[in-house]
Structure formats: C-alpha cells, structure tokens
Design an enzyme around this catalytic site. Structure first.
Site: not given
Ligand code: FPP
Length: 249
Positions: A68, A20
């Site tokens: 998401n 996250d």
């Molecule tokens: C959460 O941060 C992250 C995600 C929803 C996506 C995670 C995906 C990757 C790191 C890409 C590559 C992954 C793989 C396994 C190939 P957020 O967007 O919720 O952050 P925030 O809470 O600060 O808004």
C-alpha cells in the site's frame, strides 16, 4: 442475522479480516478514495463490536499492507492520518470493552506520529483481557518471512539455533504474527478471491470466507453470516470424516 442467533459454543478463537473495497465504494459514489476509507471506519467498529459480543479472542484486521506504500502520496498520508485519529478516538471504547490492542508489521516504517499514537494505545490497553485486536500495519507475509529468515540465519551463525533441529515452533517464534493462535477463519470483502500476502504461514488450515460486500457496507449481520457459514463446515486437518466422527466418540 444478529449475534444472538450464533452458536456460541463453536466460535473461532481467531478471525482475520482483509478489509477490501473502500476505493470502489467511493468511486461508485463519485467520491475520493479517502472518502471510502473514512466510511470504512464504521465497518471496523461494527466488526470489533460483533467479535467482542460473540467471544472471539483474537481479531486481526489488515489495515495497511507493505504494497500500500505504492499508492498515491495523498491517499497514503490521508490513511495514516485516519489511523491516528481512529486509534485515538477508539482507545476509550477499547478500555470500556476490555480489549487489548496489538500490531504486527514493519511498524518503524510508519510516520512518527502514527507510530507514537499506536504505541500509546498498545501500552494503555495492555492490561485488557476480553479480546485482542491486532492491526496489521505496513504488514505483508513475505516481508515477515524474509525478516524471519534473516533473524534465523543470524541465530544459526551465532550457534543459538542448530541446523536440522528447526521445527514449526522455531519458525513460529520468528514470526510476530504467530504470537497469537492461527486464525481459524479468514474473511475477505469486495468479491476478490485473493489472499494478498496476508498471514500466509498462519492460515495454512484457516477456512476462507469471501463476500461481495464492499468494506464500508460490511455490518454485524455480514460478520455473523461469515461465522454461521464457518460453523457449517467440517474442519478435517488432513484426516477423513470417519476419523473425525470416531475421535468425537
Ligand atoms: C482496502 O480498500 C482498504 C484499505 C487499504 C484500508 C483500510 C482502512 C480503514 C478501513 C481505515 C480505518 C482502519 C482502522 C483499523 C482504524 P481498497 O482501497 O483497496 O479498495 P479498492 O480495492 O476498492 O480500491
């Protein structure tokens, strides 16, 4: 802290990670959320590498939740594209490191290309045995439980399952995420202290570890700190400390 400093005799068999903070990391830099996700890939790579070095058998990464899908369209399609590219790029590394790829979630809801690439990577790495990397994609625990309830109800109706004879193992057999041992350790980055609909059934006895680091800044060192913290804890499973000491003797 590096992997050499960790006690290898007490490594969790299964570690689950809620990655996250990509969006906030990007915002701090005045960039788009997608920029944050792209920079999260290095953290993914370091985490997989550290887990493999330490002898973790199962590593589950929460890459995309059912919720998401409600994000802005451009972010969702950018993330899917990033997943396809990353999976494609990393197949070679997974093969070299003897890591099998698996996935849990509503995989049929993924864009066709993403689904196909994922299935290809799962097929190609199926024979690997050092570690299993499980991507939770379009996954949520409530989705998994609702699905399980529907399938179980169908099997009760057809006579395959007898009401009153349902056990924990029966429930497990209806949950794709329970095909693997339950995680002993759950890590969440970005300072949020929430589970966010992730593996609710499977983390019944998991140790929870929260760090303020935003996911793109998460490194091997942070992963090692999480394991060192886990190793300091006493896992009682409802028993008393004295019972645990006695059962060791
Ligand atoms: C959460 O941060 C992250 C995600 C929803 C996506 C995670 C995906 C990757 C790191 C890409 C590559 C992954 C793989 C396994 C190939 P957020 O967007 O919720 O952050 P925030 O809470 O600060 O808004």
């Amino acid at each position: 802290m590096n992997t050499a400093e960790i006690d290898k005799t007490r490594i969790p068999e299964h570690i689950a990670v809620i990655m996250d903070g990509n969006g906030r990391w990007a915002k701090q830099k005045g960039k788009s959320r997608l920029f944050g996700h792209k920079n999260g890939v290095r953290a993914v790579r370091e985490t997989i590498e550290a887990a493999a070095e330490l002898g973790v058998k199962y590593l589950t990464l929460y890459a995309f939740s059912t919720e998401n899908w409600n994000r802005p369209k451009a972010e969702v399609s950018g993330l899917m594209e990033l997943l396809v590219i990353t999976i494609n790029k990393e197949i070679k590394t997974l093969m070299e490191n003897n890591i099998a790829l698996k996935a849990i979630g509503d995989l049929h809801s993924l864009p066709e290309r993403c689904y196909k690439e994922l299935m290809r990577a799962i097929r190609e790495t199926a024979g690997n045995s050092k570690m299993t990397l499980i991507l939770a994609l379009s996954y949520s625990s409530k989705w998994e439980l609702v699905n399980a309830a529907n399938n179980l109800a169908r099997d009760v109706k057809s006579g395959k399952v007898i009401p009153g004879e349902i056990t924990e193992d029966t429930i497990n057999s209806y949950l794709p995420a329970s095909a693997f041992p339950d995680p002993e350790l759950l890590i969440r980055t970005s300072g949020e202290h929430r589970i966010s609909n992730f593996l609710l059934w499977q983390i019944a006895y998991a140790e929870l570890y929260f760090t303020d680091k935003l996911w793109p800044d998460f490194r091997k060192d942070d992963f090692c700190h999480a394991i060192a913290d886990y190793q300091k804890r006493e896992r009682r499973f409802g028993k008393t400390s004295e019972q645990l000491v006695n059962s060791e003797n």
